[in-house]
Design a protein around this motif. Structure first.
Motif, PDB file in Angstrom:
ATOM      1  N   GLU A  98       3.085   6.346  -8.057  1.00  0.00           N
ATOM      2  CA  GLU A  98       3.648   6.617  -9.382  1.00  0.00           C
ATOM      3  C   GLU A  98       5.176   6.545  -9.343  1.00  0.00           C
ATOM      4  O   GLU A  98       5.814   5.927 -10.210  1.00  0.00           O
ATOM      5  CB  GLU A  98       3.218   7.992  -9.886  1.00  0.00           C
ATOM      6  CG  GLU A  98       3.816   8.344 -11.251  1.00  0.00           C
ATOM      7  CD  GLU A  98       3.556   9.788 -11.652  1.00  0.00           C
ATOM      8  OE1 GLU A  98       3.432  10.041 -12.859  1.00  0.00           O
ATOM      9  OE2 GLU A  98       3.497  10.667 -10.755  1.00  0.00           O
ATOM     10  N   GLU A  99       5.778   7.148  -8.331  1.00  0.00           N
ATOM     11  CA  GLU A  99       7.236   7.158  -8.220  1.00  0.00           C
ATOM     12  C   GLU A  99       7.791   5.743  -8.113  1.00  0.00           C
ATOM     13  O   GLU A  99       8.792   5.402  -8.733  1.00  0.00           O
ATOM     14  CB  GLU A  99       7.663   7.986  -6.992  1.00  0.00           C
ATOM     15  CG  GLU A  99       7.373   9.461  -7.089  1.00  0.00           C
ATOM     16  CD  GLU A  99       8.200  10.133  -8.176  1.00  0.00           C
ATOM     17  OE1 GLU A  99       9.443  10.170  -8.030  1.00  0.00           O
ATOM     18  OE2 GLU A  99       7.618  10.587  -9.172  1.00  0.00           O
ATOM     19  N   GLU A 136       0.832  -1.202   0.000  1.00  0.00           N
ATOM     20  CA  GLU A 136       0.000   0.000   0.000  1.00  0.00           C
ATOM     21  C   GLU A 136       0.866   1.251   0.000  1.00  0.00           C
ATOM     22  O   GLU A 136       1.951   1.286   0.598  1.00  0.00           O
ATOM     23  CB  GLU A 136      -0.914   0.014   1.224  1.00  0.00           C
ATOM     24  CG  GLU A 136      -1.894   1.177   1.227  1.00  0.00           C
ATOM     25  CD  GLU A 136      -2.795   1.187   2.448  1.00  0.00           C
ATOM     26  OE1 GLU A 136      -3.788   1.931   2.436  1.00  0.00           O
ATOM     27  OE2 GLU A 136      -2.497   0.455   3.417  1.00  0.00           O
ATOM     28  N   PHE A 137       0.368   2.303  -0.653  1.00  0.00           N
ATOM     29  CA  PHE A 137       1.071   3.584  -0.711  1.00  0.00           C
ATOM     30  C   PHE A 137       0.227   4.671  -0.042  1.00  0.00           C
ATOM     31  O   PHE A 137      -1.011   4.617  -0.049  1.00  0.00           O
ATOM     32  CB  PHE A 137       1.347   3.965  -2.169  1.00  0.00           C
ATOM     33  CG  PHE A 137       2.330   3.046  -2.837  1.00  0.00           C
ATOM     34  CD1 PHE A 137       3.686   3.320  -2.821  1.00  0.00           C
ATOM     35  CD2 PHE A 137       1.897   1.888  -3.464  1.00  0.00           C
ATOM     36  CE1 PHE A 137       4.594   2.465  -3.413  1.00  0.00           C
ATOM     37  CE2 PHE A 137       2.800   1.024  -4.068  1.00  0.00           C
ATOM     38  CZ  PHE A 137       4.151   1.320  -4.043  1.00  0.00           C
ATOM     39  N   ASP A 138       0.916   5.645   0.510  1.00  0.00           N
ATOM     40  CA  ASP A 138       0.217   6.733   1.201  1.00  0.00           C
ATOM     41  C   ASP A 138      -0.476   7.668   0.227  1.00  0.00           C
ATOM     42  O   ASP A 138      -1.519   8.255   0.544  1.00  0.00           O
ATOM     43  CB  ASP A 138       1.202   7.532   2.062  1.00  0.00           C
ATOM     44  CG  ASP A 138       1.742   6.716   3.228  1.00  0.00           C
ATOM     45  OD1 ASP A 138       1.034   5.784   3.664  1.00  0.00           O
ATOM     46  OD2 ASP A 138       2.863   7.003   3.686  1.00  0.00           O
ATOM     47  N   THR A 139       0.112   7.851  -0.961  1.00  0.00           N
ATOM     48  CA  THR A 139      -0.444   8.782  -1.943  1.00  0.00           C
ATOM     49  C   THR A 139      -0.324   8.206  -3.344  1.00  0.00           C
ATOM     50  O   THR A 139       0.478   7.298  -3.598  1.00  0.00           O
ATOM     51  CB  THR A 139       0.307  10.133  -1.926  1.00  0.00           C
ATOM     52  OG1 THR A 139       1.655   9.915  -2.355  1.00  0.00           O
ATOM     53  CG2 THR A 139       0.312  10.755  -0.536  1.00  0.00           C
ATOM     54  N   ALA A 140      -1.111   8.750  -4.260  1.00  0.00           N
ATOM     55  CA  ALA A 140      -1.018   8.359  -5.668  1.00  0.00           C
ATOM     56  C   ALA A 140       0.339   8.760  -6.239  1.00  0.00           C
ATOM     57  O   ALA A 140       0.905   8.053  -7.089  1.00  0.00           O
ATOM     58  CB  ALA A 140      -2.147   9.012  -6.465  1.00  0.00           C
ATOM     59  N   GLU A 141       0.862   9.901  -5.733  1.00  0.00           N
ATOM     60  CA  GLU A 141       2.155  10.364  -6.228  1.00  0.00           C
ATOM     61  C   GLU A 141       3.273   9.397  -5.842  1.00  0.00           C
ATOM     62  O   GLU A 141       4.158   9.093  -6.649  1.00  0.00           O
ATOM     63  CB  GLU A 141       2.462  11.763  -5.665  1.00  0.00           C
ATOM     64  CG  GLU A 141       1.604  12.881  -6.245  1.00  0.00           C
ATOM     65  CD  GLU A 141       0.224  12.966  -5.609  1.00  0.00           C
ATOM     66  OE1 GLU A 141      -0.590  13.775  -6.081  1.00  0.00           O
ATOM     67  OE2 GLU A 141      -0.057  12.215  -4.642  1.00  0.00           O
ATOM     68  N   ALA A 142       3.238   8.894  -4.607  1.00  0.00           N
ATOM     69  CA  ALA A 142       4.243   7.926  -4.153  1.00  0.00           C
ATOM     70  C   ALA A 142       4.138   6.627  -4.939  1.00  0.00           C
ATOM     71  O   ALA A 142       5.142   5.981  -5.253  1.00  0.00           O
ATOM     72  CB  ALA A 142       4.080   7.654  -2.663  1.00  0.00           C
TER      73      ALA A 142
END
Length: 411
Positions: free
Chosen positions: A43-44, A35-41
């Motif tokens: 994507e990275e 799981e990621f905290d943000t969509a931006e993270a």
């Protein structure tokens, strides 16, 4: 504090991130996704701009830690772990080879490696040129503008042939091609591939590393020593990635697309096996040399083939490259195929099984098993004799193994 040695690096390679419960052993992250905290993270991570894990077919914390440990003790630029030795070989070949190119190798290859190069790659218009790699002139003459690599096993299985690695590396680098070596037969503390000019190292971690055949695995080690600008296939990438070009092609495309990454459970077991590898090998190799010397005089044995024996034709070169105990496997010839079968059927302690460097000693008749589906003509071209038994020496005492061999030879 001065730099720590081989044994300590194996035990004390740090985790990339601190474990939440301060575990001394890397936990098994048996998960598919993260799981990621943000969509931006997210994507990275998916675009490879961070080291965060996105999906366990691509990277996994437990597998990465195993790779990190191998990297720490070998000094490799990168290490990629696969779910078998053959997966490591096939991913390596798909990274460097393309239609119209050729690979130089010896006919003295493990059966599936031979089949992979001869048949599977042949279907994709990749030519394999088999030649005598101990004949440097023949080897150099086989190279042309479409050659993408020289590949070999450092001690062939089961022929026990040894080629001059520094001489081959010199030819490779003069001709602008990488030297790729399967070093499975020797552990890292015995043979340091980079010191002999090997650019890419292949290892079946199922063998010494797994700690007694606990799991399947394979490794591709890139030492970052080859100029990939000289590669027809990879020269375009070399402008961006430099000495990391092979690793970039392998990690960003080939291993992702073929889906043969190591499982976290295998990585966990092999990380534990790595911790005792040196101790186990030293015992196995000592027993191997002792046993090879002792059985030479037994009735019924025509020849013992181990490069650590002083009467072996490769003894001098083997000692220069691998030291006094070149692995824990040897072969011996009996009088016939029937004699081999009779011998194996009489064994009481030694197990009739494939694999190498299990904790138990294993015997196999290569001609009827590993090379059993090959034609007799093919076996002859590969120097696979019907009279040969291969012995992988385990942790039993040399005395007990000798007695088992002796009783199995008795008429």
């Amino acid at each position: 504090m001065e730099e720590i040695g081989f044994e300590s690096k194996i035990l004390h390679t740090p985790f990339e991130k601190k474990d939440a419960y301060n575990s001394l052993s890397m936990p098994v992250y048996y998960t598919a996704a993260y799981e990621f905290d943000t969509a931006e993270a997210m994507e990275e991570a998916f675009c490879g701009r961070t080291t965060d894990h996105a999906y366990s077919r691509i990277t996994n914390p437990t597998v990465q830690y195993f790779e990190d440990r191998i990297q720490a003790i070998t000094g490799a630029l990168s290490v990629t772990a696969f779910n078998s030795g053959m997966a490591a070989i096939s991913n390596m070949l798909m990274t460097i080879a393309s239609s119209g190119c050729n690979i130089i190798t010896s006919p003295h290859l493990f059966g599936n490696t031979y089949s992979m190069m001869k048949s599977t790659l042949g279907d994709f218009n990749v030519e394999t040129r088999f030649c005598d790699l101990t004949n440097l002139k023949e080897t150099e003459n086989a190279i042309d503008e479409n050659t993408c690599a020289i590949f070999l096993e450092v001690i062939t299985n089961p022929q026990m042939e040894v080629a001059d690695l520094k001489a081959l590396a010199s030819i490779c680098h003069k001709k602008g091609i990488p030297l790729i070596a399967d070093t499975t037969i020797l552990p890292f503390h015995i043979f340091k591939a980079k010191d002999f000019g090997v650019d890419i190292e292949i290892v079946s971690s199922t063998k010494y590393i797994s700690g007694g055949a606990t799991s399947l695995g394979g490794l591709v080690l890139d030492y970052g020593t080859f100029d990939w600008n000289k590669s027809k296939k990879l020269s375009g990438m070399s402008k961006q990635y430099g000495n990391k070009t092979f690793t970039a092609k392998l990690r960003k495309e080939i291993h992702r697309n073929l889906g043969a990454y190591m499982t976290p459970q295998a990585a966990y077991m092999q990380t534990l096996g790595l911790e005792t590898m040196e101790v186990r090998f030293n015992r196995q190799a000592s027993t191997c040399l002792d046993l090879a010397e002792r059985i030479k005089s037994l009735d019924g044995i025509e020849r013992v083939n181990y490069t650590g024996l002083k009467d072996n034709p490769y003894y001098k070169l083997s000692t220069e490259q691998f030291g006094s105990k070149p692995g824990a496997m040897f072969t011996f010839d009996l009088t016939s195929r029937d004699a081999c079968f009779s011998f194996m059927n009489k064994l009481k302690l030694i197990r009739r099984a494939t694999n190498l460097f299990d904790n138990k000693t294993l015997a196999i008749h290569p001609a009827s098993t590993i090379f059993g589906t090959f034609t007799e003509e093919q076996r002859k071209s590969m120097d696979i004799s019907q009279k040969t038994i291969r012995l992988s020496v385990g942790l039993e005492s040399a005395h007990d193994l000798y007695n088992d061999i002796k009783q199995a030879l008795a008429r």
